[in-house]
Design a protein around this motif. Structure first.
Motif, short mmCIF file in Angstrom:
data_model
loop_
_atom_site.label_atom_id
_atom_site.label_comp_id
_atom_site.label_asym_id
_atom_site.label_seq_id
_atom_site.Cartn_x
_atom_site.Cartn_y
_atom_site.Cartn_z
N GLY A 10 0.77 -1.23 0.00
CA GLY A 10 0.00 0.00 0.00
C GLY A 10 0.80 1.28 0.00
O GLY A 10 0.25 2.36 0.21
N VAL A 11 2.10 1.20 -0.25
CA VAL A 11 2.94 2.40 -0.21
C VAL A 11 2.67 3.27 -1.43
O VAL A 11 2.35 2.78 -2.51
N ASN A 12 2.77 4.59 -1.25
CA ASN A 12 2.59 5.53 -2.36
C ASN A 12 3.97 5.95 -2.85
O ASN A 12 4.65 6.76 -2.21
N LEU A 13 4.38 5.39 -3.99
CA LEU A 13 5.67 5.71 -4.60
C LEU A 13 5.48 6.37 -5.96
O LEU A 13 6.29 6.22 -6.86
N ARG A 14 4.40 7.11 -6.10
CA ARG A 14 4.12 7.77 -7.37
C ARG A 14 5.26 8.71 -7.75
O ARG A 14 5.68 9.56 -6.97
N GLY A 15 5.77 8.53 -8.96
CA GLY A 15 6.83 9.39 -9.46
C GLY A 15 8.18 9.18 -8.81
O GLY A 15 9.10 9.98 -9.03
N ALA A 16 8.35 8.12 -8.06
CA ALA A 16 9.63 7.88 -7.36
C ALA A 16 10.68 7.32 -8.32
O ALA A 16 10.36 6.68 -9.32
N ASP A 17 11.94 7.56 -7.99
CA ASP A 17 13.06 7.01 -8.74
C ASP A 17 13.53 5.75 -8.03
O ASP A 17 14.17 5.82 -6.98
N LEU A 18 13.18 4.60 -8.59
CA LEU A 18 13.58 3.30 -8.05
C LEU A 18 14.51 2.58 -9.01
O LEU A 18 14.67 1.36 -8.94
N SER A 19 15.16 3.32 -9.89
CA SER A 19 16.04 2.69 -10.87
C SER A 19 17.18 1.98 -10.16
O SER A 19 17.79 2.51 -9.22
N ASP A 20 17.43 0.75 -10.60
CA ASP A 20 18.50 -0.10 -10.06
C ASP A 20 18.32 -0.41 -8.57
O ASP A 20 19.26 -0.86 -7.92
N ALA A 21 17.14 -0.16 -8.01
CA ALA A 21 16.90 -0.51 -6.61
C ALA A 21 16.71 -2.02 -6.48
O ALA A 21 16.28 -2.70 -7.42
N ASP A 22 17.03 -2.55 -5.30
CA ASP A 22 16.84 -3.98 -5.04
C ASP A 22 15.52 -4.16 -4.29
O ASP A 22 15.42 -3.86 -3.10
N LEU A 23 14.50 -4.61 -5.02
CA LEU A 23 13.18 -4.87 -4.46
C LEU A 23 12.85 -6.36 -4.50
O LEU A 23 11.68 -6.75 -4.40
N SER A 24 13.86 -7.18 -4.63
CA SER A 24 13.63 -8.62 -4.73
C SER A 24 12.96 -9.13 -3.45
O SER A 24 13.37 -8.81 -2.34
N GLY A 25 11.91 -9.90 -3.63
CA GLY A 25 11.19 -10.46 -2.50
C GLY A 25 10.36 -9.47 -1.72
O GLY A 25 9.76 -9.83 -0.71
N ALA A 26 10.30 -8.22 -2.15
CA ALA A 26 9.53 -7.21 -1.43
C ALA A 26 8.03 -7.39 -1.68
O ALA A 26 7.62 -7.87 -2.73
N ASN A 27 7.23 -6.98 -0.70
CA ASN A 27 5.76 -7.03 -0.83
C ASN A 27 5.27 -5.64 -1.18
O ASN A 27 5.20 -4.76 -0.32
N LEU A 28 4.94 -5.43 -2.45
CA LEU A 28 4.42 -4.16 -2.95
C LEU A 28 2.96 -4.29 -3.37
O LEU A 28 2.49 -3.53 -4.20
N SER A 29 2.26 -5.22 -2.78
CA SER A 29 0.86 -5.41 -3.16
C SER A 29 0.07 -4.15 -2.85
O SER A 29 0.20 -3.54 -1.79
#
Length: 335
Positions: free
Chosen positions: A230-249
């Protein structure tokens, strides 16, 4: 016969819970009445407008026989072994009133306990006044808001409201009027969001869920395995970020740059990825069921091993008609 009910509403300006037992010859219905309202609270030199966007609702019927039938049309429910029913509620940001049948039983319960349980991920800052200047960076604003939310949530009791047959009233509690880490966040020269989180004594793995991170810079950040529901990451820069296994539902990633990000085995079910960039991303093991990818850039995106059930496509840069048809055959939806 059910004993008299005791009503405990710890912060009635924020939330009140009421229960009515309607009995007839062949059934007993539990009618739930719930009111939640945003609150303005004084904080330091200014004030903060905050609200509950949801909560847990737990009903325990300890002496109800296991064979006793229960029916509920209130919403999806989980039942644990101690005869406790668990619902997850969602509220709009404005004031909300609910008056609905919670449960129907064939006989009146001998005793019960109904708790409205506040969760950190469901608490949100809607607005602030007088706490910082307009030139504060998106990273500082995001962490400052999350620090405020965690401090307010920490002041809440384990149950915000309780209805029971045998519990004494809850001890009075107060919201903080200052946040010790807030001034440090606002004045530091540190720009990195994870460094700011450390200053605010936040754990990104669990404390970011449900947060407002509009336009933040998380480039190359390590958020592997983090709870980001439920996080609000609208317009965020997540380039090359490590989100493996993260819960972004259920996350809002519209317009976000995820190019080159590590997403293996992440949960993006129900996420909003409209106009986001997933260029150069491997989606191996990623759950994209019911996610919205309309307008998303998918140049050189690797779809092998991704779950695509009811994932919505449309006007996707980098997606050929042949590739789109292959994704549709795997469960995606396109106009």
């Amino acid at each position: 016969m059910t004993a008299a009910l005791v009503f405990v509403n710890s912060f009635p300006d924020l939330a009140t819970l009421h229960l009515i037992l309607n009995q007839s010859d062949d059934r007993t219905t539990l009618q739930l009445q719930l009111q939640v309202c945003p609150q303005w609270l004084p904080l330091g030199a200014g004030r903060v407008h905050w609200a509950l966007r949801g909560s847990g609702l737990h009903l325990t019927l300890p002496h109800l026989p296991a064979s006793e039938s229960m029916t509920s049309e209130f919403g999806p429910v989980e039942i644990s072994g101690d005869r406790t029913l668990h619902w997850s509620l969602t509220f709009p940001p404005q004031a909300h009133h609910l008056d609905q049948t919670l449960l129907t039983l064939p006989h009146p319960p001998q005793d019960l306990q109904l708790d409205l349980v506040p969760r950190l991920a469901d608490c949100a800052v809607l607005a602030t006044e007088g706490l910082w200047t307009r030139d504060l960076s998106p990273n500082q604003q995001a962490i400052a808001k999350r620090a405020i939310v965690k401090a307010l949530w920490s002041a809440l009791p384990p149950f915000l409201c309780r209805i029971t047959t045998d519990s004494p009233p809850a001890s009075p509690a107060q919201f903080p009027t200052t946040i010790p880490t807030l001034e440090t966040i606002l004045t530091t020269s540190t720009a990195g969001i994870l460094d700011l989180a450390q200053l605010a004594q936040l754990d990104p793995a669990v404390d970011f869920a449900g947060g407002d991170f509009l336009g933040v810079d998380l480039q190359e950040a390590d958020l592997s395995g983090a709870d980001l529901r439920g996080v609000n990451l609208r317009g965020a820069d997540l380039s090359d970020a490590d989100l493996s296994g993260a819960n972004l539902s259920g996350a809002n990633l519209s317009g976000a740059d995820l190019s080159g990000a590590f997403l293996e085995n992440a949960n993006l079910s129900g996420a909003n990825l409209q106009r986001a960039s997933l260029a150069l991303v491997s989606l191996a093991g990623v759950n994209l069921s019911q996610a919205n990818l309309c307008g998303a850039t998918v140049s050189e995106t690797v779809w092998t091993g991704a779950t695509l059930t009811q994932m919505t496509l449309g006007d996707n840069l980098g997606l050929t008609p042949t590739a789109q048809q292959q994704l549709i055959e795997r469960g995606a939806i396109a106009p």
